[in-house]
Design a protein around this motif. Sequence first.
Motif, PDB file in Angstrom:
ATOM      1  N   GLN A  15       0.866  -1.182   0.000  1.00 16.24           N
ATOM      2  CA  GLN A  15       0.000   0.000   0.000  1.00 16.24           C
ATOM      3  C   GLN A  15       0.903   1.233   0.000  1.00 16.24           C
ATOM      4  O   GLN A  15       1.676   1.443   0.926  1.00 16.24           O
ATOM      5  CB  GLN A  15      -0.902  -0.025   1.233  1.00 16.24           C
ATOM      6  CG  GLN A  15      -2.060   0.910   1.177  1.00 16.24           C
ATOM      7  CD  GLN A  15      -3.179   0.386   0.299  1.00 16.24           C
ATOM      8  OE1 GLN A  15      -3.200  -0.758  -0.103  1.00 16.24           O
ATOM      9  NE2 GLN A  15      -4.115   1.237  -0.001  1.00 16.24           N
ATOM     10  N   THR A  16       0.811   2.060  -1.044  1.00 16.61           N
ATOM     11  CA  THR A  16       1.696   3.209  -1.219  1.00 16.61           C
ATOM     12  C   THR A  16       0.877   4.485  -1.305  1.00 16.61           C
ATOM     13  O   THR A  16      -0.145   4.534  -1.993  1.00 16.61           O
ATOM     14  CB  THR A  16       2.517   3.041  -2.519  1.00 16.61           C
ATOM     15  OG1 THR A  16       3.151   1.770  -2.498  1.00 16.61           O
ATOM     16  CG2 THR A  16       3.564   4.119  -2.649  1.00 16.61           C
ATOM     17  N   SER A  17       1.345   5.530  -0.657  1.00  9.46           N
ATOM     18  CA  SER A  17       0.681   6.820  -0.704  1.00  9.46           C
ATOM     19  C   SER A  17       1.044   7.512  -2.018  1.00  9.46           C
ATOM     20  O   SER A  17       2.217   7.580  -2.391  1.00  9.46           O
ATOM     21  CB  SER A  17       1.134   7.660   0.486  1.00  9.46           C
ATOM     22  OG  SER A  17       0.478   8.890   0.494  1.00  9.46           O
ATOM     23  N   THR A  53      -4.233   6.224  -1.905  1.00  6.85           N
ATOM     24  CA  THR A  53      -3.312   5.095  -1.777  1.00  6.85           C
ATOM     25  C   THR A  53      -3.559   4.129  -2.932  1.00  6.85           C
ATOM     26  O   THR A  53      -4.649   4.077  -3.504  1.00  6.85           O
ATOM     27  CB  THR A  53      -3.477   4.352  -0.444  1.00  6.85           C
ATOM     28  OG1 THR A  53      -4.811   3.884  -0.346  1.00  6.85           O
ATOM     29  CG2 THR A  53      -3.147   5.248   0.737  1.00  6.85           C
ATOM     30  N   LYS A  54      -2.507   3.368  -3.256  1.00  8.33           N
ATOM     31  CA  LYS A  54      -2.569   2.435  -4.363  1.00  8.33           C
ATOM     32  C   LYS A  54      -1.620   1.282  -4.078  1.00  8.33           C
ATOM     33  O   LYS A  54      -0.578   1.477  -3.476  1.00  8.33           O
ATOM     34  CB  LYS A  54      -2.144   3.177  -5.634  1.00  8.33           C
ATOM     35  CG  LYS A  54      -2.374   2.473  -6.922  1.00  8.33           C
ATOM     36  CD  LYS A  54      -2.025   3.412  -8.081  1.00  8.33           C
ATOM     37  CE  LYS A  54      -2.673   2.908  -9.354  1.00  8.33           C
ATOM     38  NZ  LYS A  54      -2.477   3.828 -10.453  1.00  8.33           N
ATOM     39  N   MET A  55      -1.988   0.080  -4.510  1.00  9.46           N
ATOM     40  CA  MET A  55      -1.116  -1.078  -4.366  1.00  9.46           C
ATOM     41  C   MET A  55      -0.083  -1.043  -5.489  1.00  9.46           C
ATOM     42  O   MET A  55      -0.434  -1.143  -6.665  1.00  9.46           O
ATOM     43  CB  MET A  55      -1.918  -2.373  -4.416  1.00  9.46           C
ATOM     44  CG  MET A  55      -2.851  -2.566  -3.252  1.00  9.46           C
ATOM     45  SD  MET A  55      -2.002  -2.677  -1.669  1.00  9.46           S
ATOM     46  CE  MET A  55      -1.280  -4.282  -1.778  1.00  9.46           C
TER      47      MET A  55
END
Length: 59
Positions: A15-17, A53-55
């Motif tokens: 999980q990335t901001s 957020t995005k994987m």
Amino acid sequence: MYFSKKSKEPLELVQTSIWMCCEDECFGWMRENFSFDKEPLCPLCSSNMEKKTKMLPIL
């Protein structure tokens, strides 16, 4: 001559901001840690961006 299809290891996703463009027609986004501004503008359409957020794969 020999060719083989090497099986690739699956990439580990976390999980990335990110910053995502607010315009509906634009698909621009960037990782938060790659931005120098506190609230950047979209590099594609110059609109405002919002935090989400995005994987994504680990870099």
